[in-house]
Write a protein that holds these residues in place. Structure first.
Motif, mmCIF file in Angstrom:
data_model
loop_
_atom_site.group_PDB
_atom_site.id
_atom_site.type_symbol
_atom_site.label_atom_id
_atom_site.label_comp_id
_atom_site.label_asym_id
_atom_site.label_seq_id
_atom_site.Cartn_x
_atom_site.Cartn_y
_atom_site.Cartn_z
ATOM 1 N N VAL A 141 37.811 36.255 35.788
ATOM 2 C CA VAL A 141 38.484 37.475 35.179
ATOM 3 C C VAL A 141 39.791 37.671 34.850
ATOM 4 O O VAL A 141 40.618 37.077 35.437
ATOM 5 C CB VAL A 141 38.041 38.701 36.257
ATOM 6 N N SER A 142 40.282 38.058 33.671
ATOM 7 C CA SER A 142 41.498 38.258 33.314
ATOM 8 C C SER A 142 42.361 39.121 34.065
ATOM 9 O O SER A 142 41.770 39.989 34.975
ATOM 10 C CB SER A 142 41.524 38.719 31.856
ATOM 11 N N SER A 145 41.718 43.019 33.421
ATOM 12 C CA SER A 145 40.365 43.439 34.162
ATOM 13 C C SER A 145 40.389 43.232 35.695
ATOM 14 O O SER A 145 39.673 44.285 36.257
ATOM 15 C CB SER A 145 39.261 42.536 33.425
ATOM 16 N N MET A 222 32.535 42.063 34.362
ATOM 17 C CA MET A 222 32.275 40.834 33.959
ATOM 18 C C MET A 222 31.712 41.026 32.519
ATOM 19 O O MET A 222 32.077 40.208 31.663
ATOM 20 C CB MET A 222 31.110 39.989 34.857
ATOM 21 N N LYS A 224 32.731 43.092 30.376
ATOM 22 C CA LYS A 224 33.877 43.459 29.761
ATOM 23 C C LYS A 224 34.545 42.160 29.406
ATOM 24 O O LYS A 224 35.440 41.891 28.279
ATOM 25 C CB LYS A 224 34.968 44.303 30.438
ATOM 26 N N GLU A 225 34.429 41.069 30.025
ATOM 27 C CA GLU A 225 35.081 39.818 29.967
ATOM 28 C C GLU A 225 34.375 38.898 28.719
ATOM 29 O O GLU A 225 34.795 38.135 28.429
ATOM 30 C CB GLU A 225 35.183 39.097 31.328
#
Length: 226
Positions: A141-142, A145, A222, A224-225
């Motif tokens: 995950v960034s 986020s 996840m 959104k990633e």
């Protein structure tokens, strides 16, 4: 002639010695009051009274109620158990840590309410946040986020703990809700009537509903990633 009653004078030296005032003692006392009385117990006046001192003396150790609340919340989070780095997948460890957070709040009535309104930067709160961020980092995950996701996950866990502890404090039971749902007119509320048991199923002890909610939030993070 009237005999005057004899008055016994007790020397201050004969009284049990008080623990020296310190920030640690103030915070521990504040947490005890919070657990006993809820948010109503968290006041400088009540804390000072419990410590047999004046409210002004507390400000030598804490700047204001906001700072004290931060310290109290952090002490309330001391019971969180963070899984070892090799205790399962990152998702399992993430959920286990959040479950421990939920129970720490649930076992200390008043702390969950405080967690909804207070940000703590104490060692226990920071260690917990760092752990959650690390788990999400392992999951790819960034940074952004993960930061927003941790906030959402903690807010969900805190609100569940507050809801459950508040119900327990009021003596509201699952049976009470079941009876209320069962008494509804099925013609007016057909969907509720057909699924009233499911609407209030799950519990803090069982964790099924709580973990389902965590999974839904994590899937959204996840997605959104992706």
């Amino acid at each position: 002639m009237t005999t005057q009653p004899t008055r016994t004078i007790v020397s201050r030296r004969a009284r049990p010695a008080k623990d020296p005032l310190s920030r640690e003692l103030i915070v521990a006392t504040a947490l005890e009051l919070l657990q006993k009385e809820g948010s109503a117990g968290l006041s400088m006046r009540k804390i000072a009274k419990a410590l047999d001192t004046g409210p002004s003396s507390l400000y030598v150790y804490v700047a204001n109620m906001q700072e004290l609340s931060s310290y109290v919340l952090d002490l309330g989070l001391a019971g969180i158990a963070l899984p070892a780095s090799d205790a399962g997948s990152w998702q399992t460890r993430l959920f286990d840590a959040l479950s421990s957070y939920l129970l720490a709040l649930y076992d200390a009535p008043g702390v969950a309410e405080l967690a909804l309104t207070t940000v703590s930067v104490g060692p226990h709160a920071l260690a917990f946040t760092e752990y959650l961020l690390q788990c999400l980092h392992e999951g790819g995950v960034s940074s952004l986020s993960a930061a927003w996701g941790v906030d959402l996950l903690m807010l969900y866990a805190t609100s569940v703990a507050f809801e459950q502890s508040s119900r327990d404090a009021r003596g509201t039971t699952i049976q009470t809700h079941l009876a209320a749902m069962a008494a509804l007119d099925p013609q007016q509320y057909p969907r509720i009537a057909s699924s009233h048991a499911d609407l209030i199923s799950g519990s803090v002890d069982g964790m099924e509903r709580f973990r389902w909610g965590l999974d839904v939030i994590l899937q959204g993070i996840m997605k959104k990633e992706g």
